[in-house]
Design a protein around this motif. Sequence first.
Motif, PDB file in Angstrom:
ATOM      1  N   TYR A 154      55.992   1.335 -16.446  1.00 62.19           N
ATOM      2  CA  TYR A 154      56.722   0.073 -16.299  1.00 62.19           C
ATOM      3  C   TYR A 154      57.135  -0.097 -14.845  1.00 62.19           C
ATOM      4  O   TYR A 154      57.075   0.846 -14.049  1.00 62.19           O
ATOM      5  N   ASP A 155      57.610  -1.283 -14.516  1.00 59.71           N
ATOM      6  CA  ASP A 155      58.042  -1.570 -13.144  1.00 59.71           C
ATOM      7  C   ASP A 155      59.468  -1.073 -12.898  1.00 59.71           C
ATOM      8  O   ASP A 155      60.305  -1.103 -13.799  1.00 59.71           O
ATOM      9  N   GLY A 156      59.700  -0.677 -11.664  1.00 62.55           N
ATOM     10  CA  GLY A 156      61.068  -0.325 -11.266  1.00 62.55           C
ATOM     11  C   GLY A 156      61.401  -0.943  -9.919  1.00 62.55           C
ATOM     12  O   GLY A 156      62.336  -0.494  -9.246  1.00 62.55           O
ATOM     13  N   GLY A 157      60.626  -1.955  -9.538  1.00 66.86           N
ATOM     14  CA  GLY A 157      60.887  -2.644  -8.263  1.00 66.86           C
ATOM     15  C   GLY A 157      60.896  -1.678  -7.102  1.00 66.86           C
ATOM     16  O   GLY A 157      60.198  -0.660  -7.118  1.00 66.86           O
ATOM     17  N   SER A 158      61.726  -1.975  -6.103  1.00 68.72           N
ATOM     18  CA  SER A 158      61.877  -1.015  -5.008  1.00 68.72           C
ATOM     19  C   SER A 158      63.344  -0.642  -4.906  1.00 68.72           C
ATOM     20  O   SER A 158      64.235  -1.456  -5.177  1.00 68.72           O
ATOM     21  N   ARG A 159      63.588   0.591  -4.548  1.00 62.09           N
ATOM     22  CA  ARG A 159      64.959   1.117  -4.478  1.00 62.09           C
ATOM     23  C   ARG A 159      65.423   1.170  -3.031  1.00 62.09           C
ATOM     24  O   ARG A 159      64.671   1.571  -2.139  1.00 62.09           O
ATOM     25  N   SER A 160      66.675   0.789  -2.824  1.00 58.07           N
ATOM     26  CA  SER A 160      67.272   0.759  -1.489  1.00 58.07           C
ATOM     27  C   SER A 160      68.694   1.306  -1.559  1.00 58.07           C
ATOM     28  O   SER A 160      69.290   1.367  -2.639  1.00 58.07           O
ATOM     29  N   PHE A 161      69.230   1.650  -0.400  1.00 53.56           N
ATOM     30  CA  PHE A 161      70.573   2.236  -0.343  1.00 53.56           C
ATOM     31  C   PHE A 161      71.692   1.192  -0.431  1.00 53.56           C
ATOM     32  O   PHE A 161      71.612   0.141   0.215  1.00 53.56           O
ATOM     33  N   ARG A 185      56.530  -6.695 -17.199  1.00 45.91           N
ATOM     34  CA  ARG A 185      56.411  -7.154 -15.803  1.00 45.91           C
ATOM     35  C   ARG A 185      56.959  -8.564 -15.623  1.00 45.91           C
ATOM     36  O   ARG A 185      57.575  -8.870 -14.605  1.00 45.91           O
ATOM     37  N   GLU A 186      56.718  -9.398 -16.614  1.00 43.82           N
ATOM     38  CA  GLU A 186      57.217 -10.769 -16.530  1.00 43.82           C
ATOM     39  C   GLU A 186      58.749 -10.781 -16.595  1.00 43.82           C
ATOM     40  O   GLU A 186      59.415 -11.445 -15.797  1.00 43.82           O
ATOM     41  N   LEU A 187      59.277 -10.012 -17.545  1.00 43.89           N
ATOM     42  CA  LEU A 187      60.743  -9.928 -17.680  1.00 43.89           C
ATOM     43  C   LEU A 187      61.359  -9.355 -16.406  1.00 43.89           C
ATOM     44  O   LEU A 187      62.431  -9.778 -15.959  1.00 43.89           O
ATOM     45  N   TRP A 188      60.675  -8.386 -15.828  1.00 42.96           N
ATOM     46  CA  TRP A 188      61.174  -7.724 -14.631  1.00 42.96           C
ATOM     47  C   TRP A 188      61.273  -8.716 -13.453  1.00 42.96           C
ATOM     48  O   TRP A 188      62.292  -8.764 -12.754  1.00 42.96           O
ATOM     49  N   ALA A 189      60.207  -9.473 -13.272  1.00 38.26           N
ATOM     50  CA  ALA A 189      60.180 -10.420 -12.151  1.00 38.26           C
ATOM     51  C   ALA A 189      61.334 -11.411 -12.282  1.00 38.26           C
ATOM     52  O   ALA A 189      62.017 -11.725 -11.309  1.00 38.26           O
ATOM     53  N   GLU A 190      61.581 -11.864 -13.508  1.00 36.69           N
ATOM     54  CA  GLU A 190      62.698 -12.813 -13.727  1.00 36.69           C
ATOM     55  C   GLU A 190      64.034 -12.130 -13.463  1.00 36.69           C
ATOM     56  O   GLU A 190      64.916 -12.677 -12.805  1.00 36.69           O
ATOM     57  N   ARG A 191      64.179 -10.926 -13.992  1.00 38.11           N
ATOM     58  CA  ARG A 191      65.459 -10.227 -13.890  1.00 38.11           C
ATOM     59  C   ARG A 191      65.798  -9.874 -12.437  1.00 38.11           C
ATOM     60  O   ARG A 191      66.963  -9.895 -12.045  1.00 38.11           O
ATOM     61  N   GLU A 192      64.771  -9.548 -11.650  1.00 35.36           N
ATOM     62  CA  GLU A 192      65.033  -9.239 -10.236  1.00 35.36           C
ATOM     63  C   GLU A 192      65.720 -10.424  -9.557  1.00 35.36           C
ATOM     64  O   GLU A 192      66.674 -10.253  -8.804  1.00 35.36           O
ATOM     65  N   LYS A 193      65.225 -11.621  -9.858  1.00 32.60           N
ATOM     66  CA  LYS A 193      65.802 -12.830  -9.243  1.00 32.60           C
ATOM     67  C   LYS A 193      67.230 -13.053  -9.725  1.00 32.60           C
ATOM     68  O   LYS A 193      68.136 -13.319  -8.933  1.00 32.60           O
ATOM     69  N   LEU A 253      61.759   3.583  -1.943  1.00 35.37           N
ATOM     70  CA  LEU A 253      60.991   4.041  -3.117  1.00 35.37           C
ATOM     71  C   LEU A 253      60.475   2.861  -3.923  1.00 35.37           C
ATOM     72  O   LEU A 253      61.221   1.917  -4.189  1.00 35.37           O
ATOM     73  N   ILE A 254      59.215   2.942  -4.304  1.00 34.83           N
ATOM     74  CA  ILE A 254      58.694   2.034  -5.340  1.00 34.83           C
ATOM     75  C   ILE A 254      58.237   2.976  -6.446  1.00 34.83           C
ATOM     76  O   ILE A 254      57.070   3.300  -6.582  1.00 34.83           O
ATOM     77  N   VAL A 255      59.222   3.510  -7.143  1.00 30.65           N
ATOM     78  CA  VAL A 255      58.881   4.545  -8.126  1.00 30.65           C
ATOM     79  C   VAL A 255      58.736   3.921  -9.512  1.00 30.65           C
ATOM     80  O   VAL A 255      59.646   3.243  -9.986  1.00 30.65           O
ATOM     81  N   PRO A 256      57.554   4.100 -10.115  1.00 32.73           N
ATOM     82  CA  PRO A 256      57.350   3.487 -11.430  1.00 32.73           C
ATOM     83  C   PRO A 256      58.218   4.147 -12.504  1.00 32.73           C
ATOM     84  O   PRO A 256      58.728   5.254 -12.317  1.00 32.73           O
ATOM     85  N   GLU A 257      58.383   3.455 -13.593  1.00 30.02           N
ATOM     86  CA  GLU A 257      59.087   4.002 -14.742  1.00 30.02           C
ATOM     87  C   GLU A 257      58.013   4.321 -15.787  1.00 30.02           C
ATOM     88  O   GLU A 257      56.898   3.824 -15.711  1.00 30.02           O
TER      89      GLU A 257
END
Length: 326
Positions: free
Chosen positions: A143-150, A268-276, A232-236
Amino acid sequence: MTNLKTYTAAAAILAGSVLSASACEVTLRSSDTHPDGYPTVTAVQYMGEELAKATGDKLCIEVFHSAQLGEEKDTIEQTQFGVIDLNRVSLGPFNNIIEETKVPSLPYIFRSVEHMHTVMDGPIGAEILAAFEAHDLVGLAFYDGGSRSFYNKEKPITQMSDLAGLKFRVMQSDLFVDMVSAVGANATPMPYGEVYSSIQTGVIDGAENNWPSFESSGHYEVAGYYTLDQHLIVPEVLVMSKASYDKLSADEQMAVRAAAKASVPVMRELWAEREKVSEEKVRAAGVEIITDIDKTPFIEAMVPVYEKYVTTDKLKDLVTRIQATE
Ligand code: GTR
């Protein structure tokens, strides 16, 4: 040894769920640290619907969200033992157990989320999923986990040197401890559920995560500076207990794999929406977002981390092939 308290708590909740089970003959119990409505939770619920349809309601899935069954490191052990049937987790907590999972967990290994998709959807991803079998698990899907930042509560980080001396929580993986040391900060590995209060009480200054987790965990309420260094762009990953999988017929096993696969585009679709949505919420709350940051020093700082963790021919080959993937 497994944390007995967590193990017992999970067993008690699971026993309760058996009593209230639906019409399904077998209800597979799935763990997730995130709250109901989070993309990973909804995706596994969707998988459950697909699985019920495919098996004429013989197999169902119940998702125990919000870390009801425990924190990721413990639930992974319980999944290996067959106490939990399915588990949706980050690859991070697998790093100390399954060496192949270190490769997609390396900082800056993927150039973009698209690059990560191409790699994980192809033969390299299949190889990494197959590596779970030797550890009593069946890897079903990424699954997607976007990118991680500090993020931190002290100050805006506008360049790598600003991180010096700050204390960040990382997932329970040695690789991430070294990643944080490499940028000049201090790392404290701890379970996700302890991060909010640890920032609040000053045990740590911050942590690192993607937009949806930063938002849904409420960490943005206690850490007002978020720097998009995207280390990090670490997948789930969604895994199944090998013990539970082996109890199914060959057709049912195929149905499980197919339903997991079908949940990926939905996720992936849910993820893209949720990121926004999460980004909007965090911005509206007044968190200072630092987008203008030079990633070059971060990337250069990771050279010793790669040297320390990419040690075998197998891992070197995976790294080379990922880097060569367009
Ligand atoms: C989230 C991830 C979780 C968990 C968490 C963490 O982004 O979805 O599975 O790993 O991060 O930092 O512990």
